[in-house]
Structures are given as structure tokens and as C-alpha cells.
Scaffold this motif. Structure first.
Motif, mmCIF file in Angstrom:
data_model
loop_
_atom_site.group_PDB
_atom_site.id
_atom_site.type_symbol
_atom_site.label_atom_id
_atom_site.label_comp_id
_atom_site.label_asym_id
_atom_site.label_seq_id
_atom_site.Cartn_x
_atom_site.Cartn_y
_atom_site.Cartn_z
ATOM 1 N N TYR A 61 -41.497 -2.734 18.480
ATOM 2 C CA TYR A 61 -42.043 -1.372 18.550
ATOM 3 C C TYR A 61 -42.212 -0.778 17.158
ATOM 4 N N TYR A 62 -41.208 -0.946 16.318
ATOM 5 C CA TYR A 62 -41.257 -0.347 14.976
ATOM 6 C C TYR A 62 -42.428 -0.894 14.174
ATOM 7 N N LEU A 63 -42.636 -2.195 14.220
ATOM 8 C CA LEU A 63 -43.754 -2.775 13.478
ATOM 9 C C LEU A 63 -45.088 -2.253 14.002
ATOM 10 N N GLY A 64 -45.156 -1.946 15.294
ATOM 11 C CA GLY A 64 -46.354 -1.342 15.849
ATOM 12 C C GLY A 64 -46.551 0.092 15.392
ATOM 13 N N GLU A 65 -45.454 0.813 15.176
ATOM 14 C CA GLU A 65 -45.502 2.210 14.738
ATOM 15 C C GLU A 65 -45.750 2.344 13.239
ATOM 16 N N ARG A 66 -45.290 1.373 12.496
ATOM 17 C CA ARG A 66 -45.266 1.481 11.041
ATOM 18 C C ARG A 66 -46.602 1.857 10.396
ATOM 19 N N PRO A 67 -47.720 1.306 10.849
ATOM 20 C CA PRO A 67 -48.986 1.681 10.191
ATOM 21 C C PRO A 67 -49.339 3.170 10.300
ATOM 22 N N LYS A 68 -48.726 3.893 11.227
ATOM 23 C CA LYS A 68 -49.011 5.315 11.396
ATOM 24 C C LYS A 68 -48.373 6.173 10.309
ATOM 25 N N TYR A 69 -47.406 5.625 9.603
ATOM 26 C CA TYR A 69 -46.616 6.424 8.663
ATOM 27 C C TYR A 69 -46.815 5.933 7.240
ATOM 28 N N ARG A 70 -46.782 6.863 6.323
ATOM 29 C CA ARG A 70 -46.945 6.556 4.902
ATOM 30 C C ARG A 70 -45.698 7.004 4.141
ATOM 31 N N LEU A 71 -45.457 6.326 3.026
ATOM 32 C CA LEU A 71 -44.385 6.750 2.141
ATOM 33 C C LEU A 71 -44.786 8.051 1.457
ATOM 34 N N HIS A 72 -43.805 8.808 1.056
ATOM 35 C CA HIS A 72 -44.080 10.005 0.272
ATOM 36 C C HIS A 72 -44.691 9.590 -1.066
ATOM 37 N N SER A 73 -45.485 10.451 -1.618
ATOM 38 C CA SER A 73 -46.122 10.185 -2.896
ATOM 39 C C SER A 73 -45.071 9.827 -3.946
ATOM 40 N N GLY A 74 -45.281 8.727 -4.621
ATOM 41 C CA GLY A 74 -44.383 8.292 -5.684
ATOM 42 C C GLY A 74 -43.204 7.448 -5.221
ATOM 43 N N ALA A 75 -43.008 7.292 -3.910
ATOM 44 C CA ALA A 75 -41.849 6.543 -3.407
ATOM 45 C C ALA A 75 -41.917 5.069 -3.773
ATOM 46 N N ALA A 76 -43.073 4.462 -3.625
ATOM 47 C CA ALA A 76 -43.210 3.030 -3.937
ATOM 48 C C ALA A 76 -42.920 2.778 -5.419
ATOM 49 N N GLU A 77 -43.419 3.633 -6.269
ATOM 50 C CA GLU A 77 -43.184 3.476 -7.711
ATOM 51 C C GLU A 77 -41.703 3.638 -8.050
ATOM 52 N N LEU A 78 -41.054 4.573 -7.392
ATOM 53 C CA LEU A 78 -39.628 4.784 -7.612
ATOM 54 C C LEU A 78 -38.821 3.543 -7.212
ATOM 55 N N VAL A 79 -39.135 2.979 -6.072
ATOM 56 C CA VAL A 79 -38.436 1.771 -5.613
ATOM 57 C C VAL A 79 -38.674 0.623 -6.582
ATOM 58 N N GLN A 80 -39.886 0.473 -7.068
ATOM 59 C CA GLN A 80 -40.163 -0.589 -8.032
ATOM 60 C C GLN A 80 -39.374 -0.404 -9.325
ATOM 61 N N ARG A 81 -39.229 0.829 -9.775
ATOM 62 C CA ARG A 81 -38.450 1.092 -10.993
ATOM 63 C C ARG A 81 -36.980 0.766 -10.792
ATOM 64 N N ILE A 82 -36.471 1.086 -9.623
ATOM 65 C CA ILE A 82 -35.056 0.837 -9.335
ATOM 66 C C ILE A 82 -34.817 -0.653 -9.269
#
Length: 82
Positions: A61-82
Motif C-alpha cells: 500500500y505504501y509504495l502505491g501511495e508514495r508517488p502522491k507525496y513529495r519531500l519538502h523543499s530542500g529535504a533531499a539535499e539535506l539528506v545528501q549532505r548528512i
């Protein structure tokens, strides 16, 4: 939050198990999930096989839901820095 909650509600409903309101979920949820579901009276402690089935179905179910949601702006970059 909403994707996880939706997947959890769909999974529990499919198995005929009690569900939660979003407020109940927020107030009580913790890890490990099996322990939380036992504490909330959804499962018995010895129902590990059922929990495994629930976990697999939740992820479907979660994988089916996942495309509906986006990360907050800048979240991906923050995770990459960490």
C-alpha cells in the motif's frame, strides 16, 4: 505522515482489524510497530506471522501511495549532505 497513515489504515481494514483516527495514531504510535499494535489491542503478542503479513501488505500500500507525496523543499539535499 499521510501516506503512512493511509497505508496503515488500508492494511488494517483489509484484514478486518481495528483502525485509528489520525489523532490516535499521532498520540500513540511508536516502534517497534509490533509492540505498538499489541499495546493498542490490534494484535496479540504471539501473532508474529500475522504481523509479517500485515507488514508486507502495508509496504504494498505504501509504495502505491508514495508517488502522491513529495519531500519538502530542500529535504533531499539535506539528506545528501548528512
Amino acid at each position: 505522515l499521510h501516506g503512512v497513515f493511509s497505508a496503515l489504515t488500508s492494511t488494517l481494514s483489509e484484514y478486518g482489524l481495528p483502525t485509528f483516527t489520525l489523532d490516535q495514531y499521532r498520540a500513540t504510535v511508536h516502534h517497534p510497530m509490533h509492540s505498538w499494535l499489541v499495546e493498542e489491542g490490534v494484535l496479540r503478542h504471539d501473532q508474529t506471522e500475522l504481523f509479517s503479513q500485515l507488514s508486507d501488505r502495508f509496504h504494498d500500500y505504501y509504495l502505491g501511495e508514495r508517488p502522491k507525496y513529495r519531500l519538502h523543499s530542500g529535504a533531499a539535499e539535506l539528506v545528501q549532505r548528512i
